[in-house]
Design a protein around this motif. Structure first.
Motif, PDB file in Angstrom:
ATOM      1  N   HIS A   1       1.117 -27.050  17.632  1.00 49.67           N
ATOM      2  CA  HIS A   1       0.983 -25.964  18.553  1.00 49.67           C
ATOM      3  C   HIS A   1       0.743 -24.507  17.954  1.00 49.67           C
TER       4      HIS A   1
ATOM      5  N   ALA B   1      -9.530  -4.661  14.772  1.00 50.75           N
ATOM      6  CA  ALA B   1      -8.672  -4.403  15.951  1.00 50.75           C
ATOM      7  C   ALA B   1      -7.389  -5.038  15.828  1.00 50.75           C
ATOM      8  N   GLY B   2      -7.113  -6.234  16.111  1.00 52.84           N
ATOM      9  CA  GLY B   2      -5.556  -6.680  15.497  1.00 52.84           C
ATOM     10  C   GLY B   2      -5.310  -7.145  14.196  1.00 52.84           C
ATOM     11  N   GLY B   3      -6.545  -7.433  13.536  1.00 50.05           N
ATOM     12  CA  GLY B   3      -6.204  -7.752  12.225  1.00 50.05           C
ATOM     13  C   GLY B   3      -5.984  -9.074  11.910  1.00 50.05           C
ATOM     14  N   GLN B   4      -5.689  -9.981  12.928  1.00 49.65           N
ATOM     15  CA  GLN B   4      -5.122 -11.201  12.767  1.00 49.65           C
ATOM     16  C   GLN B   4      -5.865 -12.327  12.107  1.00 49.65           C
TER      17      GLN B   4
ATOM     18  N   ARG C   1      -1.806 -19.251  25.432  1.00 54.04           N
ATOM     19  CA  ARG C   1      -0.576 -20.076  24.942  1.00 54.04           C
ATOM     20  C   ARG C   1      -0.939 -20.615  23.624  1.00 54.04           C
TER      21      ARG C   1
ATOM     22  N   ILE D   1      -0.424  -9.460   7.353  1.00 53.48           N
ATOM     23  CA  ILE D   1      -1.657  -9.012   7.686  1.00 53.48           C
ATOM     24  C   ILE D   1      -1.684  -7.771   8.635  1.00 53.48           C
TER      25      ILE D   1
ATOM     26  N   HIS E   1       0.865 -18.006  17.591  1.00 55.93           N
ATOM     27  CA  HIS E   1       2.106 -17.765  17.814  1.00 55.93           C
ATOM     28  C   HIS E   1       2.318 -16.166  18.345  1.00 55.93           C
ATOM     29  N   GLU E   2       3.424 -16.367  19.128  1.00 53.38           N
ATOM     30  CA  GLU E   2       3.818 -14.673  19.759  1.00 53.38           C
ATOM     31  C   GLU E   2       3.679 -13.586  18.546  1.00 53.38           C
ATOM     32  N   ALA E   3       4.177 -13.804  17.319  1.00 52.09           N
ATOM     33  CA  ALA E   3       3.630 -12.884  16.279  1.00 52.09           C
ATOM     34  C   ALA E   3       2.521 -12.482  16.064  1.00 52.09           C
ATOM     35  N   ASN E   4       1.418 -13.355  16.169  1.00 50.03           N
ATOM     36  CA  ASN E   4       0.045 -13.180  16.225  1.00 50.03           C
ATOM     37  C   ASN E   4      -0.415 -12.516  17.573  1.00 50.03           C
ATOM     38  N   ARG E   5       0.090 -13.192  18.515  1.00 49.61           N
ATOM     39  CA  ARG E   5      -0.638 -12.624  19.854  1.00 49.61           C
ATOM     40  C   ARG E   5      -0.019 -11.219  20.168  1.00 49.61           C
ATOM     41  N   ASN E   6       1.069 -10.562  19.640  1.00 50.77           N
ATOM     42  CA  ASN E   6       1.454  -9.162  19.625  1.00 50.77           C
ATOM     43  C   ASN E   6       0.339  -8.469  19.089  1.00 50.77           C
ATOM     44  N   ARG E   7      -0.465  -8.778  18.145  1.00 51.01           N
ATOM     45  CA  ARG E   7      -1.093  -7.723  17.393  1.00 51.01           C
ATOM     46  C   ARG E   7      -2.746  -8.066  17.682  1.00 51.01           C
TER      47      ARG E   7
ATOM     48  N   ILE F   1       7.618  -8.439  17.545  1.00 52.21           N
ATOM     49  CA  ILE F   1       7.558  -9.212  16.240  1.00 52.21           C
ATOM     50  C   ILE F   1       5.970  -9.432  15.831  1.00 52.21           C
TER      51      ILE F   1
END
Ligand code: FAD
Ligand code: FES
Ligand code: FES
Lengths: 164, 288
Positions: free
Chosen positions: B188, B32-35, B99, A66, B103-109, A61
């Motif tokens: 969180h 890099a991840g662009g987040q 942690r 972005i 959130h997971e969707a951000n950490r995946n990138r 996901i």
């Protein structure tokens, strides 16, 4: 400054090859909506915080608002349209959201459905805390989340009963 | 909003990325991840002329053991670091802190190196790197250099990476001493209002030989609480000592106020978190 060159981007979307000539600044959400024509992926905040635009990139996901389409060139994307098994049949996750009033206006729903799908694949029997933690990156302005959490619980139950 | 136009380059190797950074000039940026970068571009707070995408560079992602440390490649996704079994054993504070990162969707990138290079004063990873004594590996047209985390963070969103340089890896020393990571955030996944990364060395008698207390959200860089560290070193951590450290924090920290929290609230919270972190770190049964 000469305008940056457009480039051909090729992305497999929901199992189907797609391609388009796009500017480097084309966001993945706009590629999906405007070039592929799939408008289920909604765009809310456009800076990564609301989760409405969540899709799966190579299985994980991610926020399509972005991420540039060019970054995903050669990759695979799944959108909310991939969840239902056919055009006239809903997936158990979708049926659970309907049954438990997990949506009102529906703007946030595509992001919640995709995120729920990812959660239940990894953890078929999540606790309420785990559900709330996993969905904490998705914002809903209508439901107050109680219906959404109940929908995820029901979907988990239905999928376990179905044995998938 | 949408970003302003830019040139996009996908680098295949570190050398190519450095060459492109030199060629494209000071207005170019590493992607890099662009987040963090893409949201700021969407808001037009950043308008780079060119992006050099380093996410596809072979060898820049992955975690390897090197002697007494773990070398985390700059483009290793945050979710991969979080799930790594060696990180869990040798750098558990890193996993705990991750942690709290989005959130997971951000950490995946989002990448591990991106969190360091972005240098948000409220971010978790920079404080953890300073507390653990990590080293950052940087490559550029003038060659390769290694910078200790304590010297790496210069100011708000500013590190010692020059515009034509690339962060290639972070070396995390194995530390098995008592540790704790504590944070207060609105929700969180939000940035920290205040947080602390605590890493201690304690001998068999329970006497603290070294103590790193590094706070986030209270200064423009990760803030090492020198005075409080001095209170702790040479002593045994007791509830009284932890309370004393808390008082020292409250009288030495000078956070600023913003829409999220007042300076006064942040000072108080910093003290409370340090007291809590010291007790939690030394209260853990077996360190591992
Ligand atoms: C909803 C949301 C919540 C978030 N919450 C948190 C949070 O709680 N805590 C937190 O710490 N962060 C948070 N973030 C930020 C996020 O975690 C970013 O992933 C991270 O800060 C940057 O990593 P990236 O790989 O995405 O870097 P990018 O966004 O690609 O880059 C960030 C900056 O670092 C530079 N850069 C990146 N990699 C390198 C490199 N190898 N060498 C040189 N320069 C480089 C880029 O040029 C850019 O200036 C959040 C983001 C979002 C969208
Ligand atoms: S539209 Fe992408 S996270 Fe809000
Ligand atoms: S149903 Fe309206 S925002 Fe969630």
């Amino acid at each position: 400054m000469t305008p940056p060159e457009e480039r051909i981007v090729r992305i497999e979307v929901n199992g189907r090859p797609t391609s388009a000539l796009v500017e480097p600044r084309t966001l993945l959400c706009d590629y999906i909506r405007n070039h592929v024509g799939l408008t289920g992926t909604n765009v809310g905040c456009e800076h990564g915080v609301c989760g409405a635009c969540t899709v799966r990139i190579d299985g994980d996901i991610a926020r399509s608002c972005i991420t540039f389409a060019a970054q995903v060139d050669g990759g695979k994307v799944e959108t909310v349209e991939s969840i239902a098994p056919s055009t006239d049949e809903l997936h158990p996750i979708q049926r659970a959201f309907e049954a438990e009033h997990g949506l009102q206006c529906g703007f946030c729903t595509p992001g919640f459905l995709i995120t729920t799908q990812a959660l239940l694949e990894r953890n078929p029997d999540p606790s309420e805390t785990e559900i709330r933690e996993f969905l904490s990156g998705n914002i809903c302005r209508c439901t107050g989340y109680v219906g959404i959490v109940n929908a995820v619980k029901r979907a988990a139950r239905d999928l376990r009963d179905r044995g998938t | 909003m949408k970003p302003t136009p830019f040139e996009y380059h996908r680098a295949e190797t570190t050398e190519e990325a450095v060459r492109l950074l030199v060629e494209c000039g000071e207005e170019a940026k590493v992607l890099a991840g662009g987040q963090s970068l893409v949201p700021t571009m969407n808001l037009r707070l950043a308008q780079p002329s060119a992006l050099i995408d380093i996410a596809g560079i072979g060898g820049l992602a992955g975690i390897a053991r090197e002697g007494g440390s773990l070398r985390v490649g700059a483009t290793t996704r945050q979710s991969a670091v979080l799930a790594d079994p060696e990180i869990a054993v040798d750098a558990p504070m890193v996993a705990e802190a991750l942690r709290w990162v989005g959130h997971e969707a951000n950490r995946n990138r989002g990448t591990f190196g991106g969190s360091a290079a972005h240098a948000d004063p409220a971010a978790e990873i920079p404080a953890v790197l300073v507390a653990l004594g990590a080293d950052l590996e940087i490559t550029g047209p003038r060659g390769f250099r290694t910078v200790p985390a304590a010297d790496f963070f210069v100011s708000f969103f500013t590190t010692s990476i020059e515009p034509d340089e690339l962060l290639t890896a972070v070396r995390l020393p194995s530390r098995h001493g008592p540790w704790a990571f504590e944070e207060i955030a609105r929700r969180h996944g939000d940035f920290a209002l205040v947080g602390v990364a605590a890493a201690l060395v304690v001998d068999e008698q329970g006497i603290v030989g070294a103590c790193d207390l590094v706070l986030m959200g209270v200064d423009d860089v990760p803030w090492s609480a020198q005075a409080a560290q001095e209170v702790v070193v040479g002593n045994r951590v007791t509830p009284e000592l932890a309370r004393e450290a808390r008082a020292v924090i409250e009288s030495t920290v000078e956070p600023s106020s913003d829409v999220h929290a007042s300076s006064c609230y942040r000072s108080h919270a910093a003290g409370v978190l340090v007291e809590r972190a010291l007790l939690k770190a030394t209260g853990r049964k077996e360190q591992g």
